[in-house]
Design an enzyme around this catalytic site. Structure first.
Site, mmCIF file in Angstrom:
data_model
loop_
_atom_site.group_PDB
_atom_site.id
_atom_site.type_symbol
_atom_site.label_atom_id
_atom_site.label_comp_id
_atom_site.label_asym_id
_atom_site.label_seq_id
_atom_site.Cartn_x
_atom_site.Cartn_y
_atom_site.Cartn_z
ATOM 1 N N ASP A 106 0.861 -1.178 0.000
ATOM 2 C CA ASP A 106 0.000 0.000 0.000
ATOM 3 C C ASP A 106 0.905 1.239 0.000
ATOM 4 O O ASP A 106 1.325 1.707 -1.056
ATOM 5 C CB ASP A 106 -0.918 -0.072 1.221
ATOM 6 C CG ASP A 106 -1.911 1.068 1.305
ATOM 7 O OD1 ASP A 106 -1.937 1.896 0.394
ATOM 8 O OD2 ASP A 106 -2.667 1.133 2.297
ATOM 9 N N VAL A 156 -9.213 -3.327 0.479
ATOM 10 C CA VAL A 156 -9.697 -4.635 0.021
ATOM 11 C C VAL A 156 -9.564 -5.684 1.122
ATOM 12 O O VAL A 156 -8.724 -5.553 2.012
ATOM 13 C CB VAL A 156 -8.950 -5.104 -1.248
ATOM 14 C CG1 VAL A 156 -9.312 -4.255 -2.452
ATOM 15 C CG2 VAL A 156 -7.433 -5.109 -1.035
ATOM 16 N N ARG A 168 -10.732 -12.880 6.172
ATOM 17 C CA ARG A 168 -9.496 -13.489 5.657
ATOM 18 C C ARG A 168 -9.752 -14.772 4.869
ATOM 19 O O ARG A 168 -8.987 -15.113 3.982
ATOM 20 C CB ARG A 168 -8.539 -13.835 6.810
ATOM 21 C CG ARG A 168 -7.882 -12.628 7.446
ATOM 22 C CD ARG A 168 -6.652 -13.092 8.215
ATOM 23 N NE ARG A 168 -6.236 -12.166 9.257
ATOM 24 C CZ ARG A 168 -5.421 -11.134 9.073
ATOM 25 N NH1 ARG A 168 -4.965 -10.854 7.877
ATOM 26 N NH2 ARG A 168 -5.084 -10.358 10.094
HETATM 27 P P1 IMP Z 1 1.904 -0.570 3.699
HETATM 28 O O1 IMP Z 1 2.932 -0.607 4.778
HETATM 29 O O2 IMP Z 1 1.095 0.691 3.722
HETATM 30 O O3 IMP Z 1 2.443 -0.880 2.322
HETATM 31 O O4 IMP Z 1 0.846 -1.651 4.042
HETATM 32 C C1 IMP Z 1 1.129 -2.992 4.027
HETATM 33 C C2 IMP Z 1 0.256 -3.797 4.975
HETATM 34 O O5 IMP Z 1 -0.952 -3.115 5.337
HETATM 35 C C3 IMP Z 1 -0.178 -5.043 4.264
HETATM 36 O O6 IMP Z 1 0.747 -6.084 4.464
HETATM 37 C C4 IMP Z 1 -1.543 -5.319 4.867
HETATM 38 O O7 IMP Z 1 -1.412 -6.097 6.029
HETATM 39 C C5 IMP Z 1 -2.079 -3.954 5.231
HETATM 40 N N1 IMP Z 1 -2.974 -3.404 4.184
HETATM 41 C C6 IMP Z 1 -2.711 -2.408 3.308
HETATM 42 N N2 IMP Z 1 -3.743 -2.166 2.496
HETATM 43 C C7 IMP Z 1 -4.699 -3.051 2.854
HETATM 44 C C8 IMP Z 1 -6.024 -3.312 2.348
HETATM 45 O O8 IMP Z 1 -6.544 -2.710 1.411
HETATM 46 N N3 IMP Z 1 -6.703 -4.313 2.995
HETATM 47 C C9 IMP Z 1 -6.183 -5.032 4.037
HETATM 48 N N4 IMP Z 1 -4.952 -4.821 4.517
HETATM 49 C C10 IMP Z 1 -4.216 -3.837 3.937
#
Ligand code: IMP
Length: 184
Positions: A106, A156, A168
């Site tokens: 993300d 999502v 999940r």
């Molecule tokens: P980041 O550090 O913002 O890249 O987010 C990574 C982590 O956030 C992922 O491994 C997920 O566990 C969680 N995450 C990010 N976006 C989503 C989403 O749309 N749905 C569910 N979990 C998310």
């Protein structure tokens, strides 16, 4: 979706069949990339569990597996901006070929942190496989070698991904409807 209880899900984004087809493609690429070497697949708990177990079984070369848990969003749909290790690996990774298996990239913060931590442990090489990557202009540029699907910047759930622990075990990826999920 009709035969499943998926209250709070507004629409299916990636169907089970499409997910599985793409996973077979990535598995074939990984098979070719490692040849006779035995890579260590590092799954990022908890979201990557569904993807990791399907991916490793679609591969035909021998692999070893381990898991790492890092702090996630908890019961929120926004990142706190802070990442920390909740569970570390059981295996030593020095000199080994590592495949990091992530559910979704993300902001890129989690992956950036993980790659930094793992990179310091001197693996022979590190490859990153992410099932999903959000289209986001302000994301941190981070190494992702294989992306299953690029998706719009929406929250999502399903196929390992949760909202507050739920959804999940859906076999597909769906967009969360904040109103129906009780958070809108
Ligand atoms: P980041 O550090 O913002 O890249 O987010 C990574 C982590 O956030 C992922 O491994 C997920 O566990 C969680 N995450 C990010 N976006 C989503 C989403 O749309 N749905 C569910 N979990 C998310």
């Amino acid at each position: 979706m009709t035969e499943r209880r998926a209250v709070g899900v507004s629409r299916v984004l990636i169907e089970e069949r499409v997910l599985q087809e793409r996973i077979r493609e990535i598995a074939a690429q990984l098979d070719r990339a490692y040849g006779d070497d035995v890579p260590l697949m590092v799954g990022v708990l908890t979201g990557a569990v569904a993807f990791m177990t399907d991916l490793m079984r679609a591969m035909t070369i021998p692999v070893h597996i381990d898991f790492m848990a890092v702090s996630s969003y908890g019961a929120s749909t926004k990142s706190s901006g802070v990442v920390r290790i909740l569970k570390d690996l059981n295996e030593e990774i020095s000199g080994r070929r590592i495949i990091v298996v992530e559910d979704i990239v993300d902001s890129g913060l989690t992956l950036q942190y993980l790659l930094d931590v793992l990179g310091r442990r001197n693996p022979l090489d590190l490859r990153v496989v992410a099932l999903l990557q959000k289209e986001k202009a302000d994301a941190i540029p981070v190494q992702v070698d294989h992306v299953g699907f690029t998706i719009p910047d929406e929250f999502v759930v399903g196929y390992g991904l949760d909202y507050a622990g739920a959804y999940r075990n859906l076999p597909f990826v769906a967009i969360l409807d904040p109103a129906a999920a009780g958070i809108g």
